[in-house]
Design a protein around this motif. Sequence first.
Motif, short mmCIF file in Angstrom:
data_model
loop_
_atom_site.label_atom_id
_atom_site.label_comp_id
_atom_site.label_asym_id
_atom_site.label_seq_id
_atom_site.Cartn_x
_atom_site.Cartn_y
_atom_site.Cartn_z
N VAL A 1 -20.07 46.37 26.21
CA VAL A 1 -20.82 47.60 25.96
C VAL A 1 -22.06 47.54 26.83
N VAL A 2 -22.27 48.58 27.61
CA VAL A 2 -23.41 48.64 28.52
C VAL A 2 -24.57 49.34 27.83
N LEU A 3 -25.75 48.70 27.84
CA LEU A 3 -26.98 49.31 27.37
C LEU A 3 -27.82 49.63 28.60
N CYS A 4 -28.25 50.87 28.73
CA CYS A 4 -28.95 51.31 29.93
C CYS A 4 -30.44 51.49 29.66
N ASP A 5 -31.25 50.76 30.41
CA ASP A 5 -32.71 50.82 30.27
C ASP A 5 -33.14 50.73 28.81
N PRO A 6 -32.64 49.76 28.05
CA PRO A 6 -32.96 49.72 26.62
C PRO A 6 -34.44 49.45 26.40
N PRO A 7 -35.05 50.13 25.43
CA PRO A 7 -36.46 49.87 25.14
C PRO A 7 -36.64 48.45 24.59
N ASP A 8 -37.79 47.88 24.87
CA ASP A 8 -38.07 46.53 24.40
C ASP A 8 -38.66 46.61 23.00
N GLU B 1 -19.42 42.32 24.05
CA GLU B 1 -20.33 41.59 24.92
C GLU B 1 -21.33 42.58 25.49
N ILE B 2 -22.63 42.25 25.39
CA ILE B 2 -23.68 43.17 25.81
C ILE B 2 -23.96 43.00 27.30
N LYS B 3 -24.01 44.12 28.03
CA LYS B 3 -24.42 44.15 29.42
C LYS B 3 -25.58 45.14 29.57
N ILE B 4 -26.51 44.83 30.48
CA ILE B 4 -27.68 45.68 30.68
C ILE B 4 -27.69 46.19 32.12
N MET B 5 -27.95 47.48 32.31
CA MET B 5 -28.15 48.04 33.64
C MET B 5 -28.97 49.31 33.52
N SER B 6 -29.35 49.86 34.66
CA SER B 6 -30.10 51.11 34.66
C SER B 6 -29.16 52.28 34.44
N ALA B 7 -29.71 53.38 33.94
CA ALA B 7 -28.90 54.58 33.73
C ALA B 7 -28.36 55.11 35.05
N ALA B 8 -29.21 55.13 36.08
CA ALA B 8 -28.77 55.63 37.39
C ALA B 8 -27.68 54.73 37.98
N SER C 1 -38.54 56.60 21.36
CA SER C 1 -38.44 55.16 21.64
C SER C 1 -37.34 54.50 20.81
N LEU C 2 -36.78 55.23 19.86
CA LEU C 2 -35.69 54.69 19.04
C LEU C 2 -34.33 54.92 19.68
N PHE C 3 -34.28 55.65 20.80
CA PHE C 3 -33.00 55.96 21.43
C PHE C 3 -32.58 54.84 22.37
N VAL C 4 -31.32 54.43 22.24
CA VAL C 4 -30.74 53.40 23.10
C VAL C 4 -29.46 53.98 23.72
#
Length: 288
Positions: A144-151, A168-175, A115-118
């Motif tokens: 920088v894209v963060l993919c499925d980051p844990p909450d 600048e942080i962007k969020i998206m799914s890994a797929a 759960s510590l992996f981002v």
Amino acid sequence: MSEKQVIGVAGLGLIGGSFALDMLTCGHAVLGHDIDPQTCRSAMDNGIVHQASSDCKILDDCSAILLAVPVGSIRELLIQLAKLNLPNLHAVFDASSTKSEPTAWASQHLGSRSSLFVACHPIAGKERSGVHNAHANLFRDHQVVLCDPPDNSASELVKNLWQQCGCEIKIMSAAGHDRIFAAVSHLPHMLAYLLVNLLGSRPDKDQLLSHAAGGFADFTRIASSDPDMWRDVCISNSENILTELNSYRNELDQLAKFISTGDKASIHNYFAKAREQRDGWLAKRNSV
């Protein structure tokens, strides 16, 4: 979360070295790991890290660890990290160009620490690799894209560290990430490598390349990128890359048909459409 940290960087190339320099500028303690002892020495001699070692045990006291290695090396690195005590660890994050496999490997090998992996991908870099090309502010004003980051607090720490680099942080799914970047990043690299090899394998290559100018240099710039990195990207994201290569092949066949039939209107419209789309993308990109 601006307090000073002990930051670990595994992989002291362009990305890892540049991140380390930014962390030093922000006042963090930075410990480096690279399998090449000479790279470790260069990183210390050039003030990129405080200490570095080819033994990953140097990372044992770190609170956050960046994995800045080719994607094919991440699995083994995660296995090695899982053997350490890591008493102060709050986050592990990567910087690879594919995200589905590293995310799966972290779940498989980090155990209770998974759960510590981002999963991260900084959209910045140069075609020249290696610690000698590292420089501060490489990531400033880039995404920088963060993919499925844990909450959890791991994500907050990682976001904060990237923001300290000016990202600048962007969020998206890994797929979704792997599908998108197969089209806008991985495919262009394949085409640049292809064109250079196509001309470089011809018997008249010296004559051809002696007349190559700015257009060829611009198009093929990224063919100077790290072959190890892009080999691993091809293997890690093969399905999406093959889909894009097939789409490119179909588009190439269409253009070839216009040319072979002397269809001036279609050729003109094809080029005009591309110019309009690229100019629109540039205008939008430059306005951000």
